[in-house]
Design an enzyme around this catalytic site. Structure first.
Site, PDB file in Angstrom:
ATOM      1  N   ALA A  15      85.926 -86.481 -28.328  1.00 17.47           N
ATOM      2  CA  ALA A  15      86.380 -87.870 -28.171  1.00 17.47           C
ATOM      3  C   ALA A  15      87.882 -88.023 -28.299  1.00 17.47           C
ATOM      4  O   ALA A  15      88.437 -89.051 -27.929  1.00 17.47           O
ATOM      5  CB  ALA A  15      85.682 -88.763 -29.202  1.00 17.47           C
ATOM      6  N   ARG A  20      99.023 -83.770 -28.061  1.00 19.91           N
ATOM      7  CA  ARG A  20     100.006 -82.710 -27.807  1.00 19.91           C
ATOM      8  C   ARG A  20      99.963 -82.158 -26.387  1.00 19.91           C
ATOM      9  O   ARG A  20     100.851 -81.422 -25.974  1.00 19.91           O
ATOM     10  CB  ARG A  20      99.814 -81.566 -28.819  1.00 19.91           C
ATOM     11  CG  ARG A  20     100.427 -81.875 -30.175  1.00 19.91           C
ATOM     12  CD  ARG A  20     100.032 -80.857 -31.218  1.00 19.91           C
ATOM     13  NE  ARG A  20      98.661 -81.045 -31.681  1.00 19.91           N
ATOM     14  CZ  ARG A  20      98.008 -80.194 -32.462  1.00 19.91           C
ATOM     15  NH1 ARG A  20      98.587 -79.072 -32.854  1.00 19.91           N
ATOM     16  NH2 ARG A  20      96.777 -80.447 -32.853  1.00 19.91           N
ATOM     17  N   GLY A  87      88.035 -90.254 -37.054  1.00 15.71           N
ATOM     18  CA  GLY A  87      87.913 -88.989 -37.780  1.00 15.71           C
ATOM     19  C   GLY A  87      86.678 -88.206 -37.379  1.00 15.71           C
ATOM     20  O   GLY A  87      85.769 -88.735 -36.737  1.00 15.71           O
TER      21      GLY A  87
HETATM   22  C1  UD1 Z   1      89.736 -80.127 -37.986  1.00 16.07           C
HETATM   23  C2  UD1 Z   1      89.272 -79.941 -39.419  1.00 16.07           C
HETATM   24  C3  UD1 Z   1      90.039 -78.803 -40.077  1.00 16.07           C
HETATM   25  C4  UD1 Z   1      89.832 -77.529 -39.255  1.00 16.07           C
HETATM   26  C5  UD1 Z   1      90.215 -77.759 -37.805  1.00 16.07           C
HETATM   27  C6  UD1 Z   1      89.804 -76.554 -36.988  1.00 16.07           C
HETATM   28  C7  UD1 Z   1      88.675 -82.203 -40.117  1.00 16.07           C
HETATM   29  C8  UD1 Z   1      89.027 -83.367 -40.929  1.00 16.07           C
HETATM   30  N1  UD1 Z   1      89.483 -81.164 -40.137  1.00 16.07           N
HETATM   31  O1  UD1 Z   1      91.096 -80.507 -38.040  1.00 16.07           O
HETATM   32  O2  UD1 Z   1      89.575 -78.592 -41.399  1.00 16.07           O
HETATM   33  O3  UD1 Z   1      90.602 -76.480 -39.823  1.00 16.07           O
HETATM   34  O4  UD1 Z   1      89.535 -78.902 -37.265  1.00 16.07           O
HETATM   35  O5  UD1 Z   1      90.240 -76.691 -35.668  1.00 16.07           O
HETATM   36  O6  UD1 Z   1      87.635 -82.193 -39.498  1.00 16.07           O
HETATM   37  N2  UD1 Z   1      87.474 -85.688 -32.741  1.00 16.07           N
HETATM   38  C9  UD1 Z   1      86.694 -86.709 -32.294  1.00 16.07           C
HETATM   39  N3  UD1 Z   1      86.811 -87.929 -32.874  1.00 16.07           N
HETATM   40  C10 UD1 Z   1      87.665 -88.172 -33.887  1.00 16.07           C
HETATM   41  C11 UD1 Z   1      88.475 -87.099 -34.340  1.00 16.07           C
HETATM   42  C12 UD1 Z   1      88.350 -85.880 -33.760  1.00 16.07           C
HETATM   43  O7  UD1 Z   1      85.891 -86.542 -31.374  1.00 16.07           O
HETATM   44  O8  UD1 Z   1      87.712 -89.314 -34.378  1.00 16.07           O
HETATM   45  C13 UD1 Z   1      87.319 -84.377 -32.110  1.00 16.07           C
HETATM   46  C14 UD1 Z   1      88.567 -83.901 -31.420  1.00 16.07           C
HETATM   47  O9  UD1 Z   1      88.576 -84.308 -30.055  1.00 16.07           O
HETATM   48  C15 UD1 Z   1      88.454 -82.402 -31.563  1.00 16.07           C
HETATM   49  C16 UD1 Z   1      87.680 -82.212 -32.864  1.00 16.07           C
HETATM   50  O10 UD1 Z   1      87.050 -83.436 -33.119  1.00 16.07           O
HETATM   51  O11 UD1 Z   1      87.703 -81.824 -30.513  1.00 16.07           O
HETATM   52  C17 UD1 Z   1      88.597 -81.817 -34.019  1.00 16.07           C
HETATM   53  O12 UD1 Z   1      89.500 -82.871 -34.280  1.00 16.07           O
HETATM   54  P1  UD1 Z   1      91.019 -82.616 -34.615  1.00 16.07           P
HETATM   55  O13 UD1 Z   1      91.712 -83.921 -34.732  1.00 16.07           O
HETATM   56  O14 UD1 Z   1      91.577 -81.615 -33.721  1.00 16.07           O
HETATM   57  O15 UD1 Z   1      90.890 -82.017 -36.089  1.00 16.07           O
HETATM   58  P2  UD1 Z   1      91.931 -81.073 -36.797  1.00 16.07           P
HETATM   59  O16 UD1 Z   1      93.030 -81.914 -37.341  1.00 16.07           O
HETATM   60  O17 UD1 Z   1      92.311 -79.959 -35.897  1.00 16.07           O
HETATM   61 MG    MG Z   2      92.233 -79.543 -33.736  1.00 18.67          MG
END
Ligand code: UD1
Ligand code: MG
Length: 488
Positions: A15, A20, A87
């Site tokens: 989502a 970046r 999140g």
């Molecule tokens: C997350 C983890 C982190 C881990 C890392 C590995 C959390 C809080 N942290 O961080 O511990 O080391 O992944 O890559 O989970 N997404 C949604 N909806 C949202 C937020 C995110 O669908 O509201 C999806 C993003 O598109 C992505 C994935 O979830 O595919 C991970 O989200 P991202 O924001 O990249 O998390 P990180 O900060 O990388």
């Molecule tokens: Mg990530």
């Protein structure tokens, strides 16, 4: 392929916006190997037998859903929309309705990890089946920046995950990180997720809060996974690097299957392209879309082949572009040919230098070897199309067909104004412009009759000499002579 021992569901988080990438397009729609990023984890989940698989979409939800549904036709795929990206925990909760009453283990994957392999995913799922409440993929990184760190208890078991932005100095020094791949039972998952808050540095609902909850329940099992597989694509450089790794893997798999790839570092092939054994692929060949290449073919330097089917023993000489066409066994195409959509090149036919075809069928053994355009044409077996032949298929409004019967001989530089039919076995004289059909067995000439003036050169030279002598003479006085001055 390995399959899950018990029923399994999967959730793929896709989502996010992917800030970046600096793109108008959602990150998970950027492609590697001709497939959107999120296609890969979805397929991996399907490969290990997960059913259903839920993709959580949000940013550009409709476009992402349409692209993924089209890329995985017939798969047990469901979509859940996370309207606001609050999140990762919030994203997983968004999938709850789509999973309905499913009460088995659920794998959770990130949509931006195209290098994850099915075997690795299977290991995480299998580890949880050993009795832990949650299985968590971890990896050790020389530079763990940006990742959640794994905090272990004195006994060495994972106790919680702390995000980079919430970590203290000691926690930031931990080099073991959360790879973002999990498996837990539905019952634990939904209960725990309802308790996650957003009191943290990013004011987000962290999925990683579940680690501490699971540690207090039945325990967490950490599953080390290769960093290459779990690292996500966040920017264009990582996108290119992931594409390279995928290509290396594709090349290895093809070589194991008997394909010669002269230089795997200069090989470009979309996911799903099939290539038969003993085919030789020269450097800088690009194979795209739903292309299928038979056995014993040779693909020359710089060939670009998209959505095409090549039978066995086909030779594609260098710098040939083939698009949505078929080439039958032992045909030879190129160098520098362009087969546009709807070309059907028959067995042992030849299409040569600077020949363009479009919606054209070339019969068995037919030849068009030089500088030719063939559009909307049906060309019989063993026809010889001379250099420079053009089918004039377009009258400015409509396209018209050209039909050439078996064994006909089209002389060089012929213009065939369609609609037109050249009968079997007929000859078209070189340089003809034909507007009328030719019955079988005829000779058609459509050019001005040749005029030859014998002795013309000598007469002209004599004329020139006379003129030169006149001009070399002194200029006439003003007013004298026909021109009144000297020619320059
Ligand atoms: C997350 C983890 C982190 C881990 C890392 C590995 C959390 C809080 N942290 O961080 O511990 O080391 O992944 O890559 O989970 N997404 C949604 N909806 C949202 C937020 C995110 O669908 O509201 C999806 C993003 O598109 C992505 C994935 O979830 O595919 C991970 O989200 P991202 O924001 O990249 O998390 P990180 O900060 O990388
Ligand atoms: Mg990530």
């Amino acid at each position: 392929m390995t399959s899950a021992p018990t029923p399994l569901a999967a959730i793929v988080l896709a989502a996010g916006k992917g800030t970046r990438m600096k793109s108008q397009k959602a990150k998970v729609l950027h492609e590697v190997g001709g497939r959107p990023l999120a296609w890969f984890p979805l397929l991996r989940a399907l490969e290990i037998g997960a059913n259903p698989v839920v993709a959580v979409v949000g940013h550009q939800a409709e476009a992402v859903e349409a692209a993924l549904a089209a890329a995985l036709p017939g798969a047990p795929l469901r979509f859940a929309v996370q309207r606001e990206q609050l999140g990762t925990a919030h994203a997983v909760l968004a999938a709850r309705e789509a999973l309905g009453a499913f009460d088995g283990p659920i794998a959770i994957l990130s949509g931006d990890t195209p290098l994850l392999q099915a075997e690795t995913l299977h290991r995480v799922v299998a580890a949880r089946a050993g009795g832990a409440t949650l299985a968590l993929a971890t990896m050790k990184l020389a530079n763990p920046r940006g990742y959640g760190r794994i905090v272990r208890d004195p006994a060495g078991n994972p106790a919680r995950v702390v995000e980079e932005k919430d970590a203290n100095d000691a926690e930031r020094a931990i080099d073991e990180v959360n790879a973002g791949l999990y498996c837990a039972d539905a019952a634990f998952l939904w209960d725990a997720l309802s308790k996650v808050g957003s009191q943290n540095a990013q004011a987000e609902f962290y999925l990683t809060d579940l680690i501490a909850m699971a540690a207090r329940a039945g325990g967490v099992v950490a599953v080390p996974v290769p960093p290459e597989e779990a690292s996500g694509v966040n920017d264009r450089e990582e996108l290119a690097r992931a594409g390279r790794v995928l290509l290396r893997r594709r090349a290895s798999a093809l070589m194991r299957g008997g394909v010669t790839i002269e230089d795997p570092e200069r090989f470009d092939c979309d996911e799903g392209v099939e290539i038969g054994a003993d085919t030789v692929i020269e450097p800088n060949v690009r194979l795209k879309g739903r292309t299928r290449v038979g056995a014993g073919c040779r693909l020359g330097v710089g060939a670009i082949i998209t959505d095409a089917t090549l039978a066995d023993g086909v030779t594609v000489n260098p710098y040939t572009v083939i698009d949505a066409s078929t080439v039958a066994a032992r045909a030879i195409v190129g160098p520098f040919s362009r087969l546009r959509p709807g070309s059907e090149i028959g067995e042992e036919a030849h299409v040569g230098n600077f020949v363009e075809t479009k919606k054209t069928r070339l019969g068995k053994g037919a030849k068009a070897n030089h500088l030719t355009y063939l559009g909307d044409a049906v060309i019989g077996p063993r026809v010889n199309v001379g250099a420079g032949t053009i089918t004039c298929n377009y009258d400015g409004e409509k396209k018209h067909p050209t039909v050439i019967g078996e064994g006909a001989f089209i002389g060089s530089d012929s213009i065939l104004v369609a609609p037109i039919e050249i009968g079997a076995g007929s000859y078209v004289a070189a340089g003809s412009t034909l507007t009328d059909s030719v019955p079988p067995g005829s000779l058609a000439l459509g050019r001005a009759k040749q005029v030859t003036k014998e002795g013309w050169v000598a007469r002209r030279q004599a004329e020139k000499q006379n003129k030169g002598a006149a001009e070399a003479a002194p200029p006439p006085a003003p007013g004298e002579g026909p021109r009144g001055g000297r020619a320059s």
